[in-house]
Scaffold this active site. Structure first.
Site, PDB file in Angstrom:
ATOM      1  N   GLY A 259     -31.857  81.349  58.017  1.00 59.36           N
ATOM      2  CA  GLY A 259     -31.520  82.074  56.793  1.00 59.36           C
ATOM      3  C   GLY A 259     -30.058  81.953  56.400  1.00 59.36           C
ATOM      4  N   CYS A 260     -29.279  81.227  57.192  1.00 59.92           N
ATOM      5  CA  CYS A 260     -27.868  81.017  56.865  1.00 59.92           C
ATOM      6  C   CYS A 260     -27.718  79.638  56.226  1.00 59.92           C
ATOM      7  CB  CYS A 260     -27.004  81.074  58.114  1.00 59.92           C
ATOM      8  SG  CYS A 260     -26.686  82.744  58.691  1.00 59.92           S
ATOM      9  N   GLN A 261     -26.855  79.587  55.223  1.00 59.97           N
ATOM     10  CA  GLN A 261     -26.556  78.325  54.554  1.00 59.97           C
ATOM     11  C   GLN A 261     -25.844  77.381  55.530  1.00 59.97           C
ATOM     12  OE1 GLN A 261     -24.216  78.986  51.061  1.00 59.97           O
ATOM     13  NE2 GLN A 261     -23.711  76.847  50.794  1.00 59.97           N
ATOM     14  N   SER A 262     -24.893  77.915  56.275  1.00 57.91           N
ATOM     15  CA  SER A 262     -24.189  77.117  57.280  1.00 57.91           C
ATOM     16  C   SER A 262     -24.890  77.319  58.617  1.00 57.91           C
ATOM     17  CB  SER A 262     -22.735  77.547  57.429  1.00 57.91           C
ATOM     18  OG  SER A 262     -22.372  78.535  56.546  1.00 57.91           O
TER      19      SER A 262
END
Length: 139
Positions: free
Chosen positions: A50-53
């Protein structure tokens, strides 16, 4: 220090800055002091979904406390997880589970993040609470 006291300390620190550019710089500085996860712990299991990075988070129980380490491939995200680790590392699982997250709104963090980073923040908090739930159920 208790979770609430650490959260109040962070709110006070953020109130010293006049604008969000200064706050972003501060968040980036906090990331430079993050207790880093060991390279061998940078596994798929420790990757926060769920994290972009890429953000890796590991929690270990030491005595009755949970100790977190983390890392990210993005400097701002590294600072965000550093804030969360400062609040929740070395706390009991029960205290982590019961913790109020209102301080994030107080410092204005969520509203000043892109939607994908805000989702990542929610995922980071969820993972921290999941570790606490897992360790709490073992006690």
């Amino acid at each position: 220090m208790k979770i609430k006291e650490i959260q109040e300390e962070i709110v006070d620190e953020f109130s010293m800055f006049d604008d969000w550019m200064q706050r972003y710089e501060y968040i980036i500085d906090l990331g430079k002091n993050l207790p880093l996860i060991k390279d061998e712990a940078k596994t798929e299991n420790n990757l926060i979904k769920g994290c972009q990075s890429k953000v890796w988070l590991q929690g270990e129980q030491k005595d009755d406390k949970v100790v977190f380490t983390a890392d990210s491939d993005a400097i701002l995200t590294k600072g965000i997880i550093a804030i969360l680790i400062r609040v929740f590392s070395n706390q009991t699982p029960a205290d982590i589970i019961a913790a109020d997250m209102g301080f994030i709104d107080e410092i204005g963090l969520k509203e000043h993040l892109s939607p994908t980073r805000a989702n990542g923040l929610v995922s980071m908090i969820k993972n921290i609470k999941m570790y606490a739930l897992a360790f709490n159920s073992q006690n």
